[in-house]
Design a protein around this motif. Structure first.
Motif, PDB file in Angstrom:
ATOM      1  N   TRP A  23      12.316  -1.190   0.844  1.00 50.48           N
ATOM      2  CA  TRP A  23      11.937  -2.601   0.914  1.00 50.48           C
ATOM      3  C   TRP A  23      10.674  -2.784   1.758  1.00 50.48           C
ATOM      4  O   TRP A  23       9.766  -3.539   1.407  1.00 50.48           O
ATOM      5  CB  TRP A  23      13.100  -3.417   1.491  1.00 50.48           C
ATOM      6  CG  TRP A  23      12.777  -4.875   1.486  1.00 50.48           C
ATOM      7  CD1 TRP A  23      12.698  -5.702   2.561  1.00 50.48           C
ATOM      8  CD2 TRP A  23      12.445  -5.680   0.343  1.00 50.48           C
ATOM      9  NE1 TRP A  23      12.328  -6.956   2.166  1.00 50.48           N
ATOM     10  CE2 TRP A  23      12.174  -6.972   0.807  1.00 50.48           C
ATOM     11  CE3 TRP A  23      12.343  -5.412  -1.023  1.00 50.48           C
ATOM     12  CZ2 TRP A  23      11.803  -8.007  -0.041  1.00 50.48           C
ATOM     13  CZ3 TRP A  23      11.968  -6.447  -1.878  1.00 50.48           C
ATOM     14  CH2 TRP A  23      11.713  -7.717  -1.384  1.00 50.48           C
ATOM     15  N   GLY A  24      10.609  -2.028   2.868  1.00 48.54           N
ATOM     16  CA  GLY A  24       9.418  -2.060   3.722  1.00 48.54           C
ATOM     17  C   GLY A  24       8.191  -1.590   2.960  1.00 48.54           C
ATOM     18  O   GLY A  24       7.114  -2.176   3.063  1.00 48.54           O
ATOM     19  N   TYR A  25       8.381  -0.564   2.143  1.00 53.60           N
ATOM     20  CA  TYR A  25       7.288  -0.014   1.333  1.00 53.60           C
ATOM     21  C   TYR A  25       6.795  -1.060   0.325  1.00 53.60           C
ATOM     22  O   TYR A  25       5.598  -1.312   0.187  1.00 53.60           O
ATOM     23  CB  TYR A  25       7.780   1.253   0.616  1.00 53.60           C
ATOM     24  CG  TYR A  25       6.885   1.754  -0.489  1.00 53.60           C
ATOM     25  CD1 TYR A  25       5.723   2.448  -0.199  1.00 53.60           C
ATOM     26  CD2 TYR A  25       7.208   1.536  -1.828  1.00 53.60           C
ATOM     27  CE1 TYR A  25       4.891   2.905  -1.223  1.00 53.60           C
ATOM     28  CE2 TYR A  25       6.392   1.994  -2.851  1.00 53.60           C
ATOM     29  CZ  TYR A  25       5.232   2.680  -2.542  1.00 53.60           C
ATOM     30  OH  TYR A  25       4.422   3.131  -3.548  1.00 53.60           O
ATOM     31  N   LEU A  26       7.761  -1.691  -0.344  1.00 49.07           N
ATOM     32  CA  LEU A  26       7.402  -2.717  -1.331  1.00 49.07           C
ATOM     33  C   LEU A  26       6.698  -3.896  -0.673  1.00 49.07           C
ATOM     34  O   LEU A  26       5.735  -4.439  -1.203  1.00 49.07           O
ATOM     35  CB  LEU A  26       8.661  -3.221  -2.041  1.00 49.07           C
ATOM     36  CG  LEU A  26       9.130  -2.422  -3.234  1.00 49.07           C
ATOM     37  CD1 LEU A  26      10.383  -3.037  -3.818  1.00 49.07           C
ATOM     38  CD2 LEU A  26       8.058  -2.385  -4.298  1.00 49.07           C
ATOM     39  N   SER A  27       7.205  -4.277   0.502  1.00 45.99           N
ATOM     40  CA  SER A  27       6.622  -5.425   1.203  1.00 45.99           C
ATOM     41  C   SER A  27       5.166  -5.154   1.561  1.00 45.99           C
ATOM     42  O   SER A  27       4.305  -6.003   1.361  1.00 45.99           O
ATOM     43  CB  SER A  27       7.391  -5.732   2.486  1.00 45.99           C
ATOM     44  OG  SER A  27       8.722  -5.997   2.171  1.00 45.99           O
ATOM     45  N   ILE A  28       4.893  -3.951   2.076  1.00 43.70           N
ATOM     46  CA  ILE A  28       3.516  -3.640   2.487  1.00 43.70           C
ATOM     47  C   ILE A  28       2.605  -3.592   1.263  1.00 43.70           C
ATOM     48  O   ILE A  28       1.469  -4.060   1.284  1.00 43.70           O
ATOM     49  CB  ILE A  28       3.456  -2.346   3.342  1.00 43.70           C
ATOM     50  CG1 ILE A  28       2.243  -2.390   4.276  1.00 43.70           C
ATOM     51  CG2 ILE A  28       3.399  -1.070   2.555  1.00 43.70           C
ATOM     52  CD1 ILE A  28       2.442  -3.204   5.483  1.00 43.70           C
TER      53      ILE A  28
END
Lengths: 276, 264
Positions: free
Chosen positions: A76-81
């Motif tokens: 999710w962090g990857y997608l958000s960035i």
């Protein structure tokens, strides 16, 4: 396009990557703040996984649960960035008032968008790796079965679709200078809800499960969890790979096409420059 | 005679909060290669809208605009190779240094780093930029210095048509004179055609070979700088451009600026 044209596009592509790297370098203190924020979120998710046994009373594989939640959080962090960097292709440049100079440069919009996305993917993967490293200090993670190579492969295949979705998200600040960036967050939240970031999609009502089938994050999460938690090889993940390939094949060109379409619309309406 | 820019009946309407603004009401211009063409008008008269259309950043509602024979709407990428622009705001990534900004601009125009550095150092000397400051963030530069970097950015791509949108607005008198000298240098040494928008009458008189006065989205009068003044010389002794503006629009420049601000 002739060789000279290809060289020009490649130079432009590199210029975007270097610019984004320079911007991150200059704003490193803020990057650190957001990195700490993401780590805090991931650790919280890890502890939720650990706490399930305590409030359910049942004996569970806590290590599996922790890793399950952490993987959701890290992806999710990857997608958000990725979404943030791509959406800010427009929003940041509008804020700096450089947007008109970038948009009047003689380069293909696909080069522009793909370069920004390429940078976002590299930065996102690096960041995800660092987060995994930091959170592993808080939990006794069992990564003995993890097949990191096939997890990376899944992420690479999923990235085509994510870039396409990112480009669609970048349209929002283009058409609405005032609210576009906030709407990108709504877009992300919907993806979070439908794709099973912190739960199996089988817990969703049937109509939501049907929607989840169209989200690349659903397959990326399932594939990565299978690779890390069950140690599955890349060839065993075909049921996740083919939907990702099909979605990527559709979403990537669709993202570029719709961005160009909306760029024309913004140029007709005169909203390219206006600051929100 | 070859033309750098020609337009036929360019119109642009903006809809803002249920209000319709007719920014351009049919603009016809012909700019010859190698001249400095002044588009003179008060704030809100349509100058910047016209520059944005010529820069491929805005699509007109009607009419035709060509740059060196290329249709600006249909052949935007061809046009983009031939133009560059300096606007009233310097527009940079403020946290990045001058050289990082200039290298980025060079890169997106397909110029190699080696070639760009050579150009940056040469142009910095021409525009009076201290090389020692090229590594400082743009936010530490004065407005005048930022505008010089903006001019260097535009020079670097060697455009055949330079679009200058009020490049001296907000500069102190010294910086203004320096930028004006650079514009003349650009024409003389590089042979560039320049479209300059300004609301500074003296600037128009000093720099332009040919001037069009724009008011409320219409070209009121156009002609050679000296000829325009000569047209009213029988009425006013030693006329200025301010007198020319008043004669053809019926209002003083200050009144026109006030009217435009009120209607915006």
């Amino acid at each position: 396009m002739n060789t000279q044209g290809v060289v020009r596009e490649m130079r432009a592509s590199w210029a975007f990557i270097v610019r984004n790297f320079n911007l991150i370098k200059r704003y490193w203190k803020w990057e650190l703040v957001f990195f700490v924020y993401t780590i805090a979120n991931s650790i919280t998710m890890g502890f939720i996984g650990k706490g399930v046994e305590a409030f359910s009373g049942a004996e569970l594989d806590t290590s599996y649960l922790i890793l399950y939640m952490l993987l959701g959080s890290i992806l999710w962090g990857y997608l958000s960035i990725l979404f943030e960097i791509v959406a800010e292709t427009v929003a940041w440049e509008r804020w700096e008032e450089t947007i008109e100079y970038t948009f009047m440069a003689p380069i293909k919009r696909a080069t522009h968008l793909l370069s920004v996305c390429g940078f976002a993917i590299l930065y996102g993967i690096l960041r995800a790796g660092l987060i995994l490293l930091v959170v592993s200090a808080f939990f006794d993670l069992d990564l003995s079965k993890a097949n990191v190579l096939s997890a990376t492969g899944i992420l690479a295949v999923a990235s085509f679709s994510f870039i396409g979705l990112g480009m669609v998200a970048a349209i929002l600040p283009l058409i609405s200078p005032e609210k576009g960036v906030q709407v990108v967050h709504i877009f992300q939240a919907l993806l979070l809800m439908f794709s099973g970031v912190y739960y199996e999609i089988t817990v969703l009502p049937q109509w939501m499960q049907n929607v989840a089938k169209f989200s690349p994050a659903t397959y990326a999460l399932k594939g990565m969890r299978s690779a890390i938690l069950d140690g599955k090889g890349f060839s065993e993940l075909w049921s996740q790979i083919w939907p990702l390939l099909i979605l990527g094949l559709f979403l990537l060109p669709a993202g570029i096409y719709f961005f160009q379409l909306m760029e024309q619309w913004a140029k007709k309406r005169g909203v390219l420059k206006r600051s929100g | 005679m070859s033309y750098a820019l020609t337009t036929e009946n360019i119109k642009k309407v903006f809809k803002k909060n249920k209000k319709t603004i007719h920014a351009l009401k049919g603009i016809d211009l012909q700019i010859r290669e190698g001249e400095i063409y002044g588009l003179l008008g008060p704030n809100g008269s349509g100058k910047s809208t016209f520059i944005r259309i010529a820069s491929t950043l805005l699509i007109p509602d009607a009419g035709k605009i060509e740059i060196f024979g290329y249709d600006v709407v249909k052949k935007a990428s061809k046009v983009q190779r031939l133009i560059n622009r300096v606007s009233v705001e310097a527009s940079f990534f403020r946290k990045l240094s001058a050289i990082e900004n200039l290298l980025f601009a060079a890169g997106i125009h397909g110029i190699s780093k080696k070639e760009a550095l050579k150009k940056i150092y040469a142009i910095s000397e021409k525009v009076g930029l201290d090389k020692g400051r090229l590594h400082d963030p743009l936010e530490d530069f004065s407005r005048g210095m930022q505008q010089k970097v903006a001019i260097a950015r535009a020079f670097m791509t060697e455009p055949k048509l330079m679009l200058l949108d009020e490049p001296t607005t907000g500069l102190d008198p010294r910086a203004k004179r320096e930028v004006q000298s650079l514009i003349l240098h650009m024409k003389e040494k590089m042979g560039a055609t320049i479209l300059l928008t300004t609301h500074d009458m003296e600037e128009a008189e000093r720099l332009c070979d040919y001037v069009a006065i724009i008011h409320k989205g219409r070209i009121i009068v156009k002609g050679h700088t000296e000829k325009l003044k000569a047209m009213i010389a029988h009425k006013i002794k030693n006329p200025t451009f301010e007198d020319v503006f008043m004669e053809f629009t019926g209002v003083s420049f200050d009144e026109a600026e006030y009217e435009e601000a009120e209607s915006a």
